[in-house]
Design a protein around this motif. Structure first.
Motif, PDB file in Angstrom:
ATOM      1  N   CYS A   1      17.431 -14.348 -36.619  1.00 44.89           N
ATOM      2  CA  CYS A   1      18.608 -14.518 -37.487  1.00 44.89           C
ATOM      3  C   CYS A   1      18.259 -14.476 -38.977  1.00 44.89           C
ATOM      4  O   CYS A   1      19.142 -14.211 -39.793  1.00 44.89           O
TER       5      CYS A   1
ATOM      6  N   ASP B   1      20.435 -21.701 -40.293  1.00 48.99           N
ATOM      7  CA  ASP B   1      20.922 -21.304 -38.964  1.00 48.99           C
ATOM      8  C   ASP B   1      19.829 -21.497 -37.924  1.00 48.99           C
ATOM      9  O   ASP B   1      20.098 -21.944 -36.809  1.00 48.99           O
TER      10      ASP B   1
ATOM     11  N   CYS C   1      21.850 -17.197 -30.525  1.00 47.97           N
ATOM     12  CA  CYS C   1      21.770 -16.305 -31.704  1.00 47.97           C
ATOM     13  C   CYS C   1      22.870 -15.257 -31.651  1.00 47.97           C
ATOM     14  O   CYS C   1      23.502 -14.954 -32.667  1.00 47.97           O
TER      15      CYS C   1
ATOM     16  N   GLN D   1      25.986 -16.674 -32.706  1.00 45.94           N
ATOM     17  CA  GLN D   1      25.977 -16.827 -34.167  1.00 45.94           C
ATOM     18  C   GLN D   1      26.243 -15.487 -34.862  1.00 45.94           C
ATOM     19  O   GLN D   1      27.011 -15.414 -35.817  1.00 45.94           O
ATOM     20  N   PHE D   2      25.612 -14.414 -34.337  1.00 43.98           N
ATOM     21  CA  PHE D   2      25.835 -13.080 -34.923  1.00 43.98           C
ATOM     22  C   PHE D   2      27.309 -12.714 -34.829  1.00 43.98           C
ATOM     23  O   PHE D   2      27.892 -12.156 -35.752  1.00 43.98           O
TER      24      PHE D   2
ATOM     25  N   LEU E   1      24.828  -9.405 -40.440  1.00 40.11           N
ATOM     26  CA  LEU E   1      23.573 -10.075 -40.776  1.00 40.11           C
ATOM     27  C   LEU E   1      23.181  -9.896 -42.233  1.00 40.11           C
ATOM     28  O   LEU E   1      22.265 -10.530 -42.722  1.00 40.11           O
TER      29      LEU E   1
ATOM     30  N   THR F   1      23.180 -13.108 -44.167  1.00 41.68           N
ATOM     31  CA  THR F   1      22.088 -14.035 -43.892  1.00 41.68           C
ATOM     32  C   THR F   1      20.750 -13.509 -44.384  1.00 41.68           C
ATOM     33  O   THR F   1      19.874 -14.278 -44.723  1.00 41.68           O
TER      34      THR F   1
ATOM     35  N   GLU G   1      20.941  -5.986 -32.034  1.00 44.60           N
ATOM     36  CA  GLU G   1      20.312  -7.251 -31.621  1.00 44.60           C
ATOM     37  C   GLU G   1      19.238  -7.048 -30.561  1.00 44.60           C
ATOM     38  O   GLU G   1      18.178  -7.657 -30.608  1.00 44.60           O
TER      39      GLU G   1
END
Lengths: 139, 185
Positions: free
Chosen positions: B45, B50, B88, B91-92, B98, B101, B135
């Motif tokens: 991430c 996070d 993860c 979260q994505f 991304l 982040t 991912e």
């Protein structure tokens, strides 16, 4: 092996030629010595690997293990509280129902004494007549 | 996986105890695996805050879902990495991108590892590129290239075959190589 094959093997095995299968390694080395564009491909992959190693450095954490255990304890406490609530809910509901039923019965029976009195009066009178008749017959 | 007697200090033995509600076994697993799980999550991430949150959540999930772990089908380390990866992904999905982040963490890398501004910019570009990899490609490259996992183990985490992992790594390498060449031109 040509440049296209080389690039496919590079994708598959990475920039470390020593980790390539032996029969491919010799051919790759031969091609590298002949072609500057193939050498450029390998150099690019070596650079990618170096950058990957650099940017993947992980920052240090402070007391992360303790934070996990603290959250675990808090979660457990919440869970136990929920369990207690669930445990108390049924008896509390039963008691409330009983109470409500009792109040309802109490309210509904407010008129009973009047009816009951009438019934009792009637029954008593009827019984008295019957009884008194029986007494007359006997006499 | 063959059923063998479990060693008293093995992850699998501790996990069996966790399944019986043993908090001390849970604590031992936390002490043993927090750093490696945090590293894996951070590499996926790219964000310190996070990564810490997801690491904590991973271990809480481990406790909550301990009954779902079956030692005969999956190793403990594979299973916990699967939990971490799924968190993860959640979260994505929440963040959708991304890029956000990957941009606000870079000063710490810049301070510690990059000497020149030019190098900083190139590495920044590469880091952004890693952040934009799909991912599954990112997970494959992190597990196999950065963390040194075997492709067999990575395949279990990614729920795919060894060939699938090789293809994911290959595509990731090619993308990153193209990006690096473009940035260095």
């Amino acid at each position: 092996m040509n440049e296209q094959n080389f690039e496919e093997y590079l994708d598959l095995h990475g920039s470390e030629l020593s980790s390539w299968p032996e029969h491919l390694r010799d051919e790759a080395n031969e091609l590298l010595s002949k072609s500057s564009s193939v050498q450029a491909l390998l150099d690019a992959q070596v650079a990618v690997d170096q950058v990957l190693a650099d940017v993947m450095i992980v920052p240090k954490t402070f007391n992360l293990e303790q934070k996990i255990m603290a959250r675990f304890a808090a979660q457990k406490q919440r869970f136990e509280l929920r369990n207690w609530s669930a445990f108390l809910w049924k008896p509390a509901f039963a008691a409330t129902c009983s109470l409500a039923f009792g109040i309802y019965l109490g309210a509904a029976n407010q008129e009973l004494p009047v009816d009951l009195a009438e019934d009792l009066t009637y029954v008593t009178f009827y019984d008295y007549e019957e009884w008194s008749g029986e007494v007359e017959d006997e006499s | 996986m063959d059923r063998q007697p479990l060693k008293a200090d093995s992850d699998e033995y501790l996990m069996r105890r966790v399944q019986q509600g043993d908090e001390s076994a849970f604590s031992m697993l936390v002490q043993r695996h927090t750093q490696s799980i945090h590293a894996f999550i951070y590499r996926l991430c790219g964000n310190r805050g996070d990564a810490e949150d997801i690491t904590q959540e991973t271990f809480l999930r481990l406790w909550q879902r301990s009954s779902q772990w079956t030692p005969d089908t999956v190793r403990f380390t594979t299973w916990i990495h699967q939990i971490a990866r799924n968190l993860c992904i959640d979260q994505f999905r929440r963040e959708q991108s991304l890029k956000r982040t990957s941009s606000h963490e870079n000063t710490e890398f810049a301070d510690s590892t990059i000497e020149s501004i030019e190098e900083d910019a190139k590495r920044q570009a590469m880091r952004d590129e890693i952040g934009t990899l799909p991912e599954r490609q990112r997970t494959a490259i992190v597990l196999c290239q950065v963390q040194g996992w075997t492709q067999q183990d990575a395949a279990k985490v990614l729920d795919t075959s060894v060939d699938g992992v090789q293809a994911l790594i290959g595509r990731a390498r090619r993308t990153l190589r193209a990006s690096l060449v473009k940035n260095y031109e």
